[in-house]
Enzyme design. Structure first.
Site, PDB file in Angstrom:
ATOM      1  N   TRP A  60      -5.281  12.321   5.364  1.00  0.00           N
ATOM      2  CA  TRP A  60      -5.094  12.841   3.998  1.00  0.00           C
ATOM      3  C   TRP A  60      -3.737  12.419   3.415  1.00  0.00           C
ATOM      4  O   TRP A  60      -2.947  13.245   2.956  1.00  0.00           O
ATOM      5  CB  TRP A  60      -5.218  14.362   3.997  1.00  0.00           C
ATOM      6  CG  TRP A  60      -6.567  14.905   4.348  1.00  0.00           C
ATOM      7  CD1 TRP A  60      -7.521  14.320   5.134  1.00  0.00           C
ATOM      8  CD2 TRP A  60      -7.107  16.177   3.939  1.00  0.00           C
ATOM      9  NE1 TRP A  60      -8.611  15.158   5.227  1.00  0.00           N
ATOM     10  CE2 TRP A  60      -8.391  16.289   4.520  1.00  0.00           C
ATOM     11  CE3 TRP A  60      -6.627  17.237   3.167  1.00  0.00           C
ATOM     12  CZ2 TRP A  60      -9.205  17.411   4.333  1.00  0.00           C
ATOM     13  CZ3 TRP A  60      -7.437  18.347   2.979  1.00  0.00           C
ATOM     14  CH2 TRP A  60      -8.709  18.427   3.549  1.00  0.00           C
ATOM     15  N   TYR A 108     -16.387   3.665   7.596  1.00  0.00           N
ATOM     16  CA  TYR A 108     -14.916   3.568   7.596  1.00  0.00           C
ATOM     17  C   TYR A 108     -14.362   4.023   8.950  1.00  0.00           C
ATOM     18  O   TYR A 108     -13.598   3.294   9.587  1.00  0.00           O
ATOM     19  CB  TYR A 108     -14.340   4.436   6.456  1.00  0.00           C
ATOM     20  CG  TYR A 108     -12.834   4.589   6.511  1.00  0.00           C
ATOM     21  CD1 TYR A 108     -11.992   3.527   6.215  1.00  0.00           C
ATOM     22  CD2 TYR A 108     -12.257   5.817   6.863  1.00  0.00           C
ATOM     23  CE1 TYR A 108     -10.605   3.672   6.272  1.00  0.00           C
ATOM     24  CE2 TYR A 108     -10.872   5.967   6.918  1.00  0.00           C
ATOM     25  CZ  TYR A 108     -10.059   4.894   6.626  1.00  0.00           C
ATOM     26  OH  TYR A 108      -8.690   5.043   6.693  1.00  0.00           O
ATOM     27  N   GLY A 120       0.842  -1.202   0.000  1.00  0.00           N
ATOM     28  CA  GLY A 120       0.000   0.000   0.000  1.00  0.00           C
ATOM     29  C   GLY A 120       0.869   1.240   0.000  1.00  0.00           C
ATOM     30  O   GLY A 120       2.111   1.168   0.023  1.00  0.00           O
ATOM     31  N   LEU A 142       1.355   3.733   2.292  1.00  0.00           N
ATOM     32  CA  LEU A 142       2.198   3.909   3.479  1.00  0.00           C
ATOM     33  C   LEU A 142       3.085   2.690   3.711  1.00  0.00           C
ATOM     34  O   LEU A 142       4.263   2.817   4.049  1.00  0.00           O
ATOM     35  CB  LEU A 142       1.308   4.150   4.716  1.00  0.00           C
ATOM     36  CG  LEU A 142       2.056   4.234   6.042  1.00  0.00           C
ATOM     37  CD1 LEU A 142       3.010   5.415   6.064  1.00  0.00           C
ATOM     38  CD2 LEU A 142       1.066   4.336   7.201  1.00  0.00           C
TER      39      LEU A 142
HETATM   40  N1  LIG Z   1      -5.142   7.194   2.683  1.00  0.00           N
HETATM   41  C1  LIG Z   1      -5.450   8.081   3.624  1.00  0.00           C
HETATM   42  O1  LIG Z   1      -5.747   9.246   3.336  1.00  0.00           O
HETATM   43  C2  LIG Z   1      -5.437   7.682   5.070  1.00  0.00           C
HETATM   44  C3  LIG Z   1      -5.783   8.639   6.034  1.00  0.00           C
HETATM   45  C4  LIG Z   1      -5.764   8.267   7.378  1.00  0.00           C
HETATM   46  C5  LIG Z   1      -5.411   6.975   7.744  1.00  0.00           C
HETATM   47  N2  LIG Z   1      -5.113   6.068   6.781  1.00  0.00           N
HETATM   48  C6  LIG Z   1      -4.747   4.715   7.211  1.00  0.00           C
HETATM   49  O2  LIG Z   1      -3.398   4.527   6.837  1.00  0.00           O
HETATM   50  C7  LIG Z   1      -3.165   3.153   6.514  1.00  0.00           C
HETATM   51  C8  LIG Z   1      -2.469   3.066   5.171  1.00  0.00           C
HETATM   52  O3  LIG Z   1      -3.288   3.709   4.187  1.00  0.00           O
HETATM   53  P1  LIG Z   1      -2.817   3.790   2.675  1.00  0.00           P
HETATM   54  O4  LIG Z   1      -3.198   5.140   2.177  1.00  0.00           O
HETATM   55  O5  LIG Z   1      -1.435   3.303   2.547  1.00  0.00           O
HETATM   56  O6  LIG Z   1      -3.846   2.762   2.039  1.00  0.00           O
HETATM   57  P2  LIG Z   1      -3.681   1.758   0.808  1.00  0.00           P
HETATM   58  O7  LIG Z   1      -2.705   2.307  -0.190  1.00  0.00           O
HETATM   59  O8  LIG Z   1      -5.080   1.456   0.389  1.00  0.00           O
HETATM   60  O9  LIG Z   1      -3.014   0.493   1.494  1.00  0.00           O
HETATM   61  C9  LIG Z   1      -3.741  -0.419   2.241  1.00  0.00           C
HETATM   62  C10 LIG Z   1      -3.246  -1.784   1.883  1.00  0.00           C
HETATM   63  O10 LIG Z   1      -3.996  -2.741   2.639  1.00  0.00           O
HETATM   64  C11 LIG Z   1      -4.225  -3.841   1.806  1.00  0.00           C
HETATM   65  N3  LIG Z   1      -5.364  -4.627   2.275  1.00  0.00           N
HETATM   66  C12 LIG Z   1      -6.680  -4.422   2.098  1.00  0.00           C
HETATM   67  N4  LIG Z   1      -7.393  -5.412   2.644  1.00  0.00           N
HETATM   68  C13 LIG Z   1      -6.497  -6.280   3.186  1.00  0.00           C
HETATM   69  C14 LIG Z   1      -6.606  -7.495   3.875  1.00  0.00           C
HETATM   70  N5  LIG Z   1      -7.806  -8.058   4.108  1.00  0.00           N
HETATM   71  N6  LIG Z   1      -5.488  -8.110   4.286  1.00  0.00           N
HETATM   72  C15 LIG Z   1      -4.271  -7.568   4.036  1.00  0.00           C
HETATM   73  N7  LIG Z   1      -4.095  -6.430   3.368  1.00  0.00           N
HETATM   74  C16 LIG Z   1      -5.208  -5.784   2.955  1.00  0.00           C
HETATM   75  C17 LIG Z   1      -4.485  -3.245   0.441  1.00  0.00           C
HETATM   76  O11 LIG Z   1      -4.285  -4.214  -0.554  1.00  0.00           O
HETATM   77  P3  LIG Z   1      -5.236  -4.244  -1.870  1.00  0.00           P
HETATM   78  O12 LIG Z   1      -5.144  -2.859  -2.460  1.00  0.00           O
HETATM   79  O13 LIG Z   1      -4.639  -5.322  -2.687  1.00  0.00           O
HETATM   80  O14 LIG Z   1      -6.609  -4.575  -1.355  1.00  0.00           O
HETATM   81  C18 LIG Z   1      -3.433  -2.132   0.402  1.00  0.00           C
HETATM   82  O15 LIG Z   1      -2.215  -2.585  -0.133  1.00  0.00           O
HETATM   83  C19 LIG Z   1      -4.534   2.479   6.585  1.00  0.00           C
HETATM   84  O16 LIG Z   1      -4.637   1.839   7.839  1.00  0.00           O
HETATM   85  C20 LIG Z   1      -5.526   3.625   6.521  1.00  0.00           C
HETATM   86  O17 LIG Z   1      -6.720   3.308   7.204  1.00  0.00           O
HETATM   87  C21 LIG Z   1      -5.113   6.387   5.464  1.00  0.00           C
END
Ligand SMILES: NC(=O)c1ccc[n+]([C@@H]2O[C@H](COP(=O)([O-])OP(=O)(O)OC[C@H]3O[C@@H](n4cnc5c(N)ncnc54)[C@H](OP(=O)(O)O)[C@@H]3O)[C@@H](O)[C@H]2O)c1
Length: 283
Positions: free
Chosen positions: A149, A124, A10, A12
């Site tokens: 964000w 969410y 992902g 992060l």
């Molecule tokens: N993006 C934001 O703005 C934001 C803001 C605040 C907090 N966060 C938190 O920060 C963290 C990282 O976010 P990110 O932006 O890096 O998100 P991301 O790019 O969507 O990464 C999340 C990863 O989790 C994987 N995933 C989904 N379902 C899964 C499962 N059942 N088992 C194992 N892996 C799974 C996804 O794989 P697939 O794509 O193959 O499903 C993806 O690689 C998350 O916990 C998110 O809640 C994000």
């Protein structure tokens, strides 16, 4: 330390593996390699590696998708986190869980601290808060890091979307009634690297400094990318009519980092400039 990272492909997760790899022995698992909803496999992988720490960055992050499919949201974000937590109990590993500004309702008018009471307004946010509660009730040695964000080099994000739309359209419409702190995932990964070298367990807010609306952010992206000619029109969230509600104001004060004497993360504008120059240089 031996460190396991979930969601390692992902946005992060990729940066965490790279940054932590300089100092620790890191085992990153993609969704395909480790599905956190599979209890037996999750426990097997973590007990085999017996890490000092598990960083749980995997999540179902599609905010509208969560609203339309709450079962999936709770299965991944709540029970998936519970599975990781139970595995950490078995190996006596400490844990760092990535959470979100969306645990707050956005009704406050000044930045949220770690001591404010969450009150999510979306599936969410609610499913991520449920994950936090499993972590804090089942483990003693844990960090919960709420961020906001996020944008990074790997994966889809708002910055890349604005740059793409700027190539396709003369005018973009962007919401002006949600305020937050855009955060560069590389800066967050570096802050996490410092935090896990301490034993100051608990909840932390970690974002870049400063705040803006999505509209302001879009204008900054276009300005710094040299595309000022593309017009941006401010609109209200109601006009988009998306399935999930978003908090109107979700700025996170990094209060516990401040109190512990960590330096503040750089301003989001400086982080954005560096991110854009890396993107354009293909780095
Ligand atoms: N993006 C934001 O703005 C934001 C803001 C605040 C907090 N966060 C938190 O920060 C963290 C990282 O976010 P990110 O932006 O890096 O998100 P991301 O790019 O969507 O990464 C999340 C990863 O989790 C994987 N995933 C989904 N379902 C899964 C499962 N059942 N088992 C194992 N892996 C799974 C996804 O794989 P697939 O794509 O193959 O499903 C993806 O690689 C998350 O916990 C998110 O809640 C994000």
């Amino acid at each position: 330390m031996r460190v396991v990272v979930t969601g390692a492909r992902g946005q992060l997760g990729t940066d965490l593996v790279q940054v932590l790899g300089k100092e620790h022995e890191v085992f990153g698992f993609s969704h395909q390699e480790l599905d956190v909803t599979d209890f037996d496999h999750t426990v097997e992988i973590i007990t085999n590696l017996s890490p000092d720490m598990v960083i749980h960055a995997a999540a179902y992050t599609d905010v509208d998708g969560c609203e339309l499919d709450p079962d999936k949201a709770y299965k991944v974000n709540a029970l998936g986190t519970q599975n990781i937590t139970i595995a950490c109990q078995k190996t006596n590993s400490s844990m760092l869980y990535i959470s979100t500004d969306f645990v707050f309702d956005g009704r406050k008018t000044e930045p949220y601290t770690e001591f404010d009471i969450p009150n999510p307004i979306s599936v969410y946010g609610s499913s991520k808060l449920a994950g936090e509660r499993y972590v804090s009730s089942l483990l003693l040695r844990y960090f919960i890091v709420r961020t906001a964000w996020l944008y990074g080099k790997h994966g889809k994000n708002f910055v890349k979307t604005i740059l793409r739309l700027a190539e396709e359209r003369e005018e973009l419409k962007v919401v002006n009634d949600q305020i937050g702190s855009p955060t560069y995932s590389l800066d967050l990964a570096q802050a996490i690297a410092k935090l896990i070298n301490t034993e100051w367990y608990g909840i932390y807010h970690i974002t870049n400094s400063g705040n803006c609306s999505w509209f302001d952010f879009a204008r900054k992206i276009l300005e710094y990318a040299g595309k000022k000619e593309v017009k941006v029109k401010p609109i209200g969230s109601a006009e988009l009519n998306r399935p999930a509600k978003r908090p109107a104001f979700s700025v996170l004060r990094n209060y516990c980092l401040e109190l512990r004497g960590f330096p503040a993360l750089r301003n989001y504008e400086d982080a954005l400039k560096e991110y854009l120059s890396c993107l354009s240089a293909g780095r």
